[in-house]
Design an enzyme around this catalytic site. Structure first.
Site, PDB file in Angstrom:
ATOM      1  N   GLY A   1     -29.850  78.915  17.011  1.00  9.90           N
ATOM      2  CA  GLY A   1     -30.823  79.521  16.096  1.00  9.90           C
ATOM      3  C   GLY A   1     -32.023  78.652  15.766  1.00  9.90           C
TER       4      GLY A   1
ATOM      5  CD  GLU B   1     -28.476  75.344  10.649  1.00  9.19           C
ATOM      6  OE1 GLU B   1     -29.018  75.715  11.706  1.00  9.19           O
ATOM      7  OE2 GLU B   1     -27.249  75.346  10.468  1.00  9.19           O
ATOM      8  CG  ASP B   2     -31.117  78.984  12.236  1.00 11.70           C
ATOM      9  OD1 ASP B   2     -30.205  78.349  11.663  1.00 11.70           O
ATOM     10  OD2 ASP B   2     -30.903  79.884  13.060  1.00 11.70           O
TER      11      ASP B   2
ATOM     12  CG  ASP C   1     -25.379  82.921   5.049  1.00 10.02           C
ATOM     13  OD1 ASP C   1     -24.897  83.100   3.918  1.00 10.02           O
ATOM     14  OD2 ASP C   1     -25.603  83.867   5.820  1.00 10.02           O
TER      15      ASP C   1
ATOM     16  CE  LYS D   1     -29.099  84.855   4.521  1.00 14.79           C
ATOM     17  NZ  LYS D   1     -28.118  85.836   4.991  1.00 14.79           N
TER      18      LYS D   1
ATOM     19  CG  PHE E   1     -27.797  89.956   8.727  1.00 18.01           C
ATOM     20  CD1 PHE E   1     -26.509  89.446   8.642  1.00 18.01           C
ATOM     21  CD2 PHE E   1     -28.519  89.765   9.896  1.00 18.01           C
ATOM     22  CE1 PHE E   1     -25.946  88.754   9.726  1.00 18.01           C
ATOM     23  CE2 PHE E   1     -27.965  89.088  10.979  1.00 18.01           C
ATOM     24  CZ  PHE E   1     -26.674  88.585  10.894  1.00 18.01           C
TER      25      PHE E   1
ATOM     26  CG  ASP F   1     -27.931  85.558  16.664  1.00 20.17           C
ATOM     27  OD1 ASP F   1     -27.772  84.748  15.727  1.00 20.17           O
ATOM     28  OD2 ASP F   1     -26.978  86.003  17.336  1.00 20.17           O
TER      29      ASP F   1
ATOM     30  NE  ARG G   1     -30.021  83.414  19.604  1.00 19.18           N
ATOM     31  CZ  ARG G   1     -29.173  82.927  18.683  1.00 19.18           C
ATOM     32  NH1 ARG G   1     -29.656  82.435  17.568  1.00 19.18           N
ATOM     33  NH2 ARG G   1     -27.879  82.953  18.880  1.00 19.18           N
TER      34      ARG G   1
HETATM   35  C1  PRP Z   1     -25.913  80.467  12.122  1.00 19.94           C
HETATM   36  C2  PRP Z   1     -27.190  79.731  11.778  1.00 19.94           C
HETATM   37  C3  PRP Z   1     -26.708  78.468  11.118  1.00 19.94           C
HETATM   38  C4  PRP Z   1     -25.439  78.909  10.443  1.00 19.94           C
HETATM   39  C5  PRP Z   1     -25.664  79.068   8.973  1.00 19.94           C
HETATM   40  O1  PRP Z   1     -25.427  79.952  13.311  1.00 19.94           O
HETATM   41  O2  PRP Z   1     -27.961  79.469  12.911  1.00 19.94           O
HETATM   42  O3  PRP Z   1     -26.423  77.468  12.059  1.00 19.94           O
HETATM   43  O4  PRP Z   1     -25.037  80.141  11.042  1.00 19.94           O
HETATM   44  O5  PRP Z   1     -24.567  79.633   8.321  1.00 19.94           O
HETATM   45  P1  PRP Z   1     -23.657  78.912   7.247  1.00 19.94           P
HETATM   46  O6  PRP Z   1     -24.577  78.182   6.286  1.00 19.94           O
HETATM   47  O7  PRP Z   1     -22.947  80.056   6.607  1.00 19.94           O
HETATM   48  O8  PRP Z   1     -22.742  77.977   7.958  1.00 19.94           O
HETATM   49  P2  PRP Z   1     -24.470  80.733  14.325  1.00 19.94           P
HETATM   50  O9  PRP Z   1     -23.087  80.188  14.197  1.00 19.94           O
HETATM   51  O10 PRP Z   1     -24.627  82.217  14.145  1.00 19.94           O
HETATM   52  O11 PRP Z   1     -25.024  80.264  15.723  1.00 19.94           O
HETATM   53  P3  PRP Z   1     -26.529  80.390  16.343  1.00 19.94           P
HETATM   54  O12 PRP Z   1     -27.340  79.243  15.766  1.00 19.94           O
HETATM   55  O13 PRP Z   1     -26.308  80.255  17.817  1.00 19.94           O
HETATM   56  O14 PRP Z   1     -27.103  81.736  15.962  1.00 19.94           O
END
Ligand code: PRP
Length: 188
Positions: free
Chosen positions: A53, A108-109, A112, A140, A161, A168, A174
Site C-alpha cells: 500500500g 506507511e500508507d 487503522d 484513522k 473504508f 486497495d 491502488r
Molecule cells: C494495510 C495498510 C497498512 C495496514 C494498516 O495493509 O497498507 O499496512 O493494513 O492496518 P492496521 O493499522 O489495522 O494494521 P494490508 O495488510 O492490507 O496490505 P497492503 O499494504 O498490501 O494493502
C-alpha cells in the site's frame, strides 16, 4: 490535468491529488529539516516502505526529502482480502538492508488498528537502528487503535473504508490519484 476520479465504486474523494501533493511536500520539508544535521554528521537515513500500500506514498515522499536517503522495502500483510485486520501480521518479504545504526523512517500508507505498525516497529527496533520514526499518509481517528507514536502524519480521517493512492480493496483501486471513500456496497 485530469479531473477527479469518477468511478461507480467511489462514494467521494476524501483527499484530492493536489491536497496530497501539498501535504507530502510539507512532510518532506519537515523530515529534511529534522535530519539535516544527522546527515551532515555522516549518518544515514533508511526509508522502509511497507508494501504494497505504501509504494506510491514512498515514491513521492522520498523525492520530497532533499537529503540522501536509502530506500528499502518490506512486504507485510494483515488484511488479506478482507475489510478488517486479522491481527496477524506476516512478513512476506524482509528488508535487504541491515538497518543497524541508521535513522529508520517507516513509511506507511494508513494506520487503522495500528497492529501492523506495532508489530513492525518492535521488529525493527530489535535490529538496532540509530533512531526509528513513522511517516504515515493517513491515520484513522479510532478509539481502540494501538498506541503508536507517529511523528510525520499526512492526514487524519474517520472509520471509512478508504482506497486510492496506494490503498486497495481486494487489490483494486491502488492507482487512483486521490484517497477516496469506497462505496460500502462494494464490500457489503
Ligand atoms: C494495510 C495498510 C497498512 C495496514 C494498516 O495493509 O497498507 O499496512 O493494513 O492496518 P492496521 O493499522 O489495522 O494494521 P494490508 O495488510 O492490507 O496490505 P497492503 O499494504 O498490501 O494493502
Amino acid at each position: 490535468m485530469h479531473g477527479p476520479t469518477v468511478h461507480d465504486d467511489i462514494q467521494r474523494v476524501l483527499f484530492s491529488e493536489e491536497q496530497i501533493a501539498q501535504r507530502v511536500l510539507e512532510l518532506g520539508r519537515q523530515i529534511t529539516a529534522d535530519y539535516a544535521d544527522a546527515v551532515a554528521r555522516g549518518e544515514e537515513i533508511e526509508l522502509v516502505c511497507l508494501l504494497r500500500g505504501s509504494s506510491i506514498f514512498m515514491a513521492d515522499l522520498a523525492r520530497a526529502i532533499k537529503l540522501p536517503v536509502r530506500m528499502d522495502f518490506m512486504c507485510v500483510s494483515s488484511y488479506g482480502n478482507g475489510v478488517h485486520s486479522s491481527g496477524m501480521v506476516r512478513i512476506q518479504k524482509d528488508l535487504a538492508d541491515d538497518v543497524a545504526g541508521r535513522h529508520v523512517i517507516i513509511v506507511e500508507d494508513v494506520i487503522d488498528s495500528g497492529l501492523t505498525l506495532k508489530f513492525i516497529s518492535k521488529n525493527l527496533e530489535s535490529r538496532g537502528p540509530r533512531s526509528l520514526e513513522i511517516a504515515a499518509l493517513v491515520r484513522k481517528d479510532l478509539r481502540d487503535q494501538a498506541d503508536i507514536s507517529c511523528k510525520y502524519q499526512g492526514f487524519a480521517c474517520g472509520d471509512d473504508f478508504i482506497v486510492g493512492y496506494g490503498l486497495d480493496f481486494a487489490e483494486r483501486y491502488r492507482n487512483l490519484s486521490e484517497v477516496c471513500i469506497l462505496d460500502p456496497k462494494v464490500y457489503a
